[in-house]
Design a protein around this motif. Sequence first.
Motif, short mmCIF file in Angstrom:
data_model
loop_
_atom_site.label_atom_id
_atom_site.label_comp_id
_atom_site.label_asym_id
_atom_site.label_seq_id
_atom_site.Cartn_x
_atom_site.Cartn_y
_atom_site.Cartn_z
N MET A 340 20.99 36.49 -57.55
CA MET A 340 19.98 36.82 -56.55
C MET A 340 20.41 36.31 -55.18
SD MET A 340 17.47 38.71 -57.48
CE MET A 340 16.27 38.39 -56.18
N ALA A 341 21.02 35.13 -55.13
CA ALA A 341 21.51 34.60 -53.85
C ALA A 341 22.62 35.47 -53.29
CB ALA A 341 22.00 33.17 -54.04
N MET A 342 23.42 36.07 -54.18
CA MET A 342 24.52 36.92 -53.75
C MET A 342 24.09 38.32 -53.37
SD MET A 342 27.33 35.91 -56.66
CE MET A 342 28.31 37.39 -56.33
N THR A 343 23.17 38.91 -54.14
CA THR A 343 22.89 40.34 -54.03
C THR A 343 21.47 40.69 -53.61
OG1 THR A 343 22.18 40.60 -56.33
CG2 THR A 343 24.56 40.71 -55.90
N GLN A 344 20.51 39.79 -53.82
CA GLN A 344 19.09 40.07 -53.61
C GLN A 344 18.67 41.33 -54.40
OE1 GLN A 344 21.04 39.61 -50.41
NE2 GLN A 344 20.81 37.51 -51.15
N ASP A 345 19.32 41.53 -55.53
CA ASP A 345 19.08 42.72 -56.35
C ASP A 345 18.62 42.28 -57.75
OD1 ASP A 345 19.50 44.94 -58.18
OD2 ASP A 345 20.70 45.90 -56.62
N GLU A 346 17.36 42.57 -58.08
CA GLU A 346 16.81 42.12 -59.36
C GLU A 346 17.44 42.84 -60.54
OE1 GLU A 346 12.60 42.08 -59.60
OE2 GLU A 346 12.35 40.69 -57.91
N THR A 347 17.84 44.09 -60.36
CA THR A 347 18.47 44.83 -61.46
C THR A 347 19.79 44.18 -61.84
OG1 THR A 347 17.45 46.91 -60.76
CG2 THR A 347 19.37 47.06 -62.20
N ILE A 348 20.60 43.87 -60.84
CA ILE A 348 21.88 43.20 -61.10
C ILE A 348 21.65 41.81 -61.67
CG2 ILE A 348 23.87 42.13 -59.96
CD1 ILE A 348 24.01 44.57 -58.14
N SER A 349 20.67 41.11 -61.13
CA SER A 349 20.45 39.71 -61.52
C SER A 349 19.81 39.55 -62.89
CB SER A 349 19.57 39.02 -60.47
OG SER A 349 20.18 39.09 -59.20
N SER A 350 19.23 40.62 -63.41
CA SER A 350 18.59 40.55 -64.74
C SER A 350 19.44 41.18 -65.83
CB SER A 350 17.23 41.24 -64.70
OG SER A 350 17.37 42.62 -64.41
N SER A 351 20.59 41.74 -65.45
CA SER A 351 21.42 42.45 -66.46
C SER A 351 22.87 42.01 -66.39
CB SER A 351 21.33 43.96 -66.23
OG SER A 351 21.90 44.31 -64.97
N SER A 352 23.09 40.71 -66.21
CA SER A 352 24.46 40.22 -66.07
C SER A 352 25.00 39.69 -67.39
CB SER A 352 24.53 39.11 -65.02
OG SER A 352 23.80 37.97 -65.45
N ILE A 353 26.30 39.79 -67.52
CA ILE A 353 27.03 39.21 -68.65
C ILE A 353 28.16 38.36 -68.08
CG2 ILE A 353 28.62 39.71 -70.57
CD1 ILE A 353 25.74 40.24 -71.30
N ARG A 354 28.29 37.15 -68.62
CA ARG A 354 29.39 36.28 -68.23
C ARG A 354 30.39 36.19 -69.37
NH1 ARG A 354 28.66 29.86 -67.59
NH2 ARG A 354 28.48 30.09 -69.85
N LEU A 355 31.62 36.58 -69.09
CA LEU A 355 32.73 36.40 -70.02
C LEU A 355 33.53 35.20 -69.55
CD1 LEU A 355 34.00 40.10 -70.01
CD2 LEU A 355 32.29 39.10 -71.54
N SER A 356 33.77 34.25 -70.43
CA SER A 356 34.61 33.12 -70.05
C SER A 356 35.78 33.02 -71.02
CB SER A 356 33.82 31.82 -69.98
OG SER A 356 32.90 31.67 -71.03
N LEU A 357 36.97 32.97 -70.44
CA LEU A 357 38.22 33.06 -71.19
C LEU A 357 38.82 31.68 -71.45
CD1 LEU A 357 39.72 36.06 -69.17
CD2 LEU A 357 38.31 36.15 -71.25
N HIS A 358 39.81 31.67 -72.35
CA HIS A 358 40.44 30.43 -72.79
C HIS A 358 41.83 30.78 -73.28
CE1 HIS A 358 41.03 26.90 -75.54
NE2 HIS A 358 40.27 26.27 -74.68
N GLU A 359 42.69 29.79 -73.29
CA GLU A 359 44.06 30.07 -73.75
C GLU A 359 44.13 30.49 -75.21
OE1 GLU A 359 43.43 25.54 -73.85
OE2 GLU A 359 42.95 27.22 -72.52
N MET A 360 43.06 30.23 -75.98
CA MET A 360 43.02 30.66 -77.38
C MET A 360 42.76 32.16 -77.53
SD MET A 360 40.91 27.51 -79.15
CE MET A 360 40.81 28.39 -80.72
N VAL A 361 42.28 32.81 -76.47
CA VAL A 361 42.00 34.24 -76.50
C VAL A 361 43.32 35.00 -76.42
CG1 VAL A 361 40.89 36.16 -75.32
CG2 VAL A 361 39.74 33.93 -75.43
N THR A 362 43.57 35.89 -77.37
CA THR A 362 44.80 36.68 -77.35
C THR A 362 44.56 37.96 -76.56
OG1 THR A 362 44.28 37.97 -79.34
CG2 THR A 362 45.36 35.82 -79.66
N GLN A 363 45.66 38.63 -76.20
CA GLN A 363 45.52 39.91 -75.50
C GLN A 363 44.87 40.95 -76.41
OE1 GLN A 363 48.67 41.33 -73.01
NE2 GLN A 363 49.50 39.28 -72.63
N GLU A 364 45.11 40.84 -77.71
CA GLU A 364 44.46 41.75 -78.66
C GLU A 364 42.95 41.51 -78.66
OE1 GLU A 364 47.14 39.92 -79.30
OE2 GLU A 364 48.65 41.51 -79.47
#
Length: 396
Positions: A340-364
């Motif tokens: 909301m601080a970035m976009t002031q857009d409730e649609t974007i702010s209520s439908s977000s997904i965060r992916l967080s990666l790690h060295e254990m994640v393979t390309q597959e």
Amino acid sequence: MNSLYFDYCASTPLHPRAYRTLMDSAKHNYANPSSMHEMGFEASLRVEESREQIARHLQVKATEVIFTSGATESNNLAIVGVARAWKKRTGRNPHIILSQIEHSSVYQCGKQLAEEGVEVSFLPVNSNGIVSPVSVKESLQANTILVSVMHVNNETGAVQPIAEIAELLKSEPQIHFHVDGVQGFGKLQVELEHIDLYTVSGHKIGGPKGIGLLVAKEYIEIGPLMYGGEQEQGVRPGTTNVPAVLSFTEAIVASLEERQEKFEYLTTLHGLVCSRLATIPGLVMNSPLPPLSSPHIINFSYRGRGVTSAMMISMLAKQGIIVSSQSACSSKAKLSRVLMAMTQDETISSSSIRLSLHEMVTQEDAVYLVAAIERMVSQLKSKNKFDLLQKHHVNS
């Protein structure tokens, strides 16, 4: 179906070195390090050796390393502890500066202090979720005592200009600079020479839960938040968790030793995932591209009628994909305060997904992740079409 975990910002598995140390020290170093007997002295010695080892790697003094129960306590000490100590010493209300996209353990400190009469400025961010050093400078007041800006945002991965802010504040020695380094430590390089307070969390870097630290330069006055013994220079009373401290130390050393190799691999994964997500119609990429963001975090939203983060998390979980939307501490909020601080857009702010990666994640794994998101979007589009047809049928 085996699950694929993409929530490493929330918590990481123990690094093998940290795991071995934790098991060994839990078995052999169980004495209270404050006890006045040989086993207590031995436990205390191990803790102080860890403190000195961490201090060498961070290039600070051992007396400036305070062990805590985690990042939340460290951030509270850095903000509430400093503000209350100054207010008690001077009898005046100080002014502190935070950003609108700080982790809740910083942001809520500002809210609490404001209720206590402290003047608090919450700085805006641009569309990339980045604080402007100019806005920091323009917000300074005669009674400003603290500026707190995180290194890497925990939702979007946006990298904040902490070096520029530190340079700006060099000419203001009465103002302390605090950096929440939880998502940046071990991912990006950081110099603490001109940072007065710095937070690290154990379980975000392959260490155990329930342990963290606050680097507090020796000239800083901090008021305790708890009262009891004289552990941690009287700032943080309570029995020291020796196994956690020793394991945490191993995680810190490993994170720094392996940082460059991990950074290069995560950059490759980040590019693979982002380049494919950017081609999926309906997705809005919220994370800026490197170097404006850290390569271990990707945040996106889906513009669709009635689509929520919770809905997408559930749909991906059915495909064996474990993700989140906001930080675990804010996971029950319907709208992302950061977005909301970035976009002031409730649609974007209520439908977000965060992916967080790690060295254990393979390309597959990354390829399967993108395919699962494509399937999810296809299902959402079908649902939206069905809803529209149903609405049209009812209206007609």
